[in-house]
Scaffold this active site. Structure first.
Site, PDB file in Angstrom:
ATOM      1  N   SER A   1       1.018  -1.228  -0.072  1.00 21.02           N
ATOM      2  CA  SER A   1      -0.136   0.066  -0.029  1.00 21.02           C
ATOM      3  C   SER A   1       0.788   1.387   0.125  1.00 21.02           C
ATOM      4  CB  SER A   1      -0.904  -0.050   1.191  1.00 21.02           C
ATOM      5  OG  SER A   1      -0.083  -0.067   2.502  1.00 21.02           O
TER       6      SER A   1
ATOM      7  N   TYR B   1      -4.178   1.280   3.949  1.00 23.42           N
ATOM      8  CA  TYR B   1      -5.222   0.317   3.507  1.00 23.42           C
ATOM      9  C   TYR B   1      -5.863  -0.263   5.002  1.00 23.42           C
ATOM     10  CZ  TYR B   1      -3.885  -0.458  -1.418  1.00 23.42           C
ATOM     11  OH  TYR B   1      -3.436  -0.357  -2.672  1.00 23.42           O
ATOM     12  N   GLY B   2      -4.718   0.185   5.967  1.00 23.69           N
ATOM     13  CA  GLY B   2      -5.479  -0.791   7.247  1.00 23.69           C
ATOM     14  C   GLY B   2      -6.688  -0.602   7.893  1.00 23.69           C
TER      15      GLY B   2
ATOM     16  N   CYS C   1       2.563  -6.947   1.907  1.00 21.90           N
ATOM     17  CA  CYS C   1       1.486  -6.141   2.561  1.00 21.90           C
ATOM     18  C   CYS C   1       0.415  -7.061   3.306  1.00 21.90           C
ATOM     19  CB  CYS C   1       0.780  -5.310   1.613  1.00 21.90           C
ATOM     20  SG  CYS C   1      -0.501  -4.314   2.541  1.00 21.90           S
ATOM     21  N   ASN C   2       0.597  -6.998   4.636  1.00 20.07           N
ATOM     22  CA  ASN C   2      -0.208  -8.237   5.673  1.00 20.07           C
ATOM     23  C   ASN C   2      -1.763  -7.840   5.013  1.00 20.07           C
ATOM     24  OD1 ASN C   2       1.520  -9.619   7.790  1.00 20.07           O
ATOM     25  ND2 ASN C   2       2.510  -7.801   7.098  1.00 20.07           N
ATOM     26  N   THR C   3      -2.009  -6.554   5.003  1.00 21.47           N
ATOM     27  CA  THR C   3      -3.425  -6.296   4.908  1.00 21.47           C
ATOM     28  C   THR C   3      -3.919  -6.687   3.577  1.00 21.47           C
ATOM     29  OG1 THR C   3      -2.881  -4.031   6.000  1.00 21.47           O
ATOM     30  CG2 THR C   3      -5.000  -4.292   4.967  1.00 21.47           C
TER      31      THR C   3
ATOM     32  N   CYS D   1       2.834  -6.498   9.922  1.00 16.61           N
ATOM     33  CA  CYS D   1       2.645  -5.321   9.162  1.00 16.61           C
ATOM     34  C   CYS D   1       4.024  -5.070   8.597  1.00 16.61           C
ATOM     35  CB  CYS D   1       1.836  -3.980   9.894  1.00 16.61           C
ATOM     36  SG  CYS D   1       1.950  -2.734   8.796  1.00 16.61           S
TER      37      CYS D   1
HETATM   38  N1  DGL Z   1       2.108  -2.467   5.092  1.00 17.03           N
HETATM   39  C1  DGL Z   1       0.851  -3.055   5.137  1.00 17.03           C
HETATM   40  C2  DGL Z   1       0.733  -4.123   6.105  1.00 17.03           C
HETATM   41  O1  DGL Z   1       1.626  -4.846   5.787  1.00 17.03           O
HETATM   42  C3  DGL Z   1      -0.253  -1.993   6.129  1.00 17.03           C
HETATM   43  C4  DGL Z   1       0.077  -0.317   5.723  1.00 17.03           C
HETATM   44  C5  DGL Z   1      -1.546   0.100   5.508  1.00 17.03           C
HETATM   45  O2  DGL Z   1      -2.559   0.210   6.587  1.00 17.03           O
HETATM   46  O3  DGL Z   1      -1.669   0.305   4.158  1.00 17.03           O
HETATM   47  O4  DGL Z   1      -0.380  -4.489   6.452  1.00 17.03           O
END
Ligand code: DGL
Length: 283
Positions: free
Chosen positions: A13, A44-45, A75-77, A194
């Site tokens: 994101s 994106y969270g 990205c985990n989200t 994250c």
């Molecule tokens: N880097 C994103 C993740 O690993 C989260 C960042 C976001 O909230 O966009 O979840």
């Protein structure tokens, strides 16, 4: 769509995925990489499932269009909310030979070997926590582990706004660590779920009790990708090996460039070929 070999696509994101790209390049410097940060629409969270899915799908299609046969959702989200649908629905339509992989599975795979108390904490965005993806994946691999998730909605903005090292960050880092450990004092391992969080590592270490193992995902994702490519020579053949990295962003290229220096620790490396960013629009 381009059918010749191409770079490995890496998507986030925003900037967080750069912490993953850094580890992947350390492990496999020979490949070409194309990074895309959706900086115009980060974070994106807190976004809904539908929105994260749609944005991620656009990014994946864009990277495929740029010649990537393999895309990593760093990205985990996005991995929590979009990966399964993209793998099961979109790839069939777009090109069943292309692959999209996430960052959650490689992280979950190591937890079973690390936790002794079998009580594990996850710190992540609200979206990742609410999706329960970590719980579901850990349940499949290590059903004896009890998982407690803590959403840390301020942590990504602290990082994105260069406040990760400021005194203001201490309050939010301590608050969420204390919350998590008061909900389950038996936790002996905490996953940083994250890709932005490695930048807060100094403060996380400061407030985490010394006996608690902090699980950073970058190294595990890199090892798992290397293993995947070893097992899939047909995919490995479709990745070009020029050792380059290109950066795409949906926001201002110059802002991306200066931030990327911090995330990639590229200042220490040869800056000549690195960190030129280019702006693109997704649809
Ligand atoms: N880097 C994103 C993740 O690993 C989260 C960042 C976001 O909230 O966009 O979840």
């Amino acid at each position: 769509m381009v059918n010749e070999a191409g770079p490995i696509g890496v998507f986030d994101s925003g900037y967080g995925g750069l912490t993953i790209l850094r580890q992947i390049r350390k492990e496999m410097p020979q490949y070409d990489y194309l990074y895309l940060g959706d900086n115009a629409r980060t974070p994106y969270g807190e976004r809904s499932f539908e929105v994260v899915y749609e944005f991620t799908r656009q990014a994946v299609r864009y990277l495929f269009g740029q010649g990537c046969h393999l895309v990593i959702l760093a990205c985990n989200t996005a991995s929590a909310k979009a990966l399964r649908t993209i793998q099961h629905v979109d790839l069939q339509r777009i090109d069943p030979k292309r692959r999209v992989l996430g960052v959650i599975r490689p992280t979950v795979e190591v937890v079973g070997n690390i936790s002794k108390t079998r009580h594990v904490g996850i710190m992540a965005t609200d979206g990742t926590i609410r999706s329960k993806t970590y719980e579901l994946e850990i349940e499949k691999m290590s059903p004896d582990i009890q998982v407690t998730g803590e959403a840390c909605p301020m942590w990504v903005p602290l990082v994105e706004n260069d406040e990760y090292d400021s005194p203001g960050a201490d309050y939010f880092v301590k608050k969420h660590i204390d919350n998590l450990l008061s909900r389950d004092p038996l936790i002996d391992s905490v996953i940083l779920g994250c890709t932005h969080y490695p930048l807060l590592l100094g403060k996380i270490r400061q407030y985490m009790p010394p006996g608690v193992h902090i699980i950073e995902q970058g190294g595990y994702v890199a090892t798992s990708l290397k293993d995947y490519l070893g097992r899939h020579p047909e995919m490995e053949k479709r990745i070009t090996q020029g050792g380059s990295v290109r950066f795409l962003t949906t926001e201002r290229a110059e802002a991306f460039r200066s931030k990327a220096v911090v995330f990639m620790e590229e200042a220490k490396l040869d800056a000549s070929q690195q960190l030129a960013a280019e702006r693109v629009f997704l649809e």
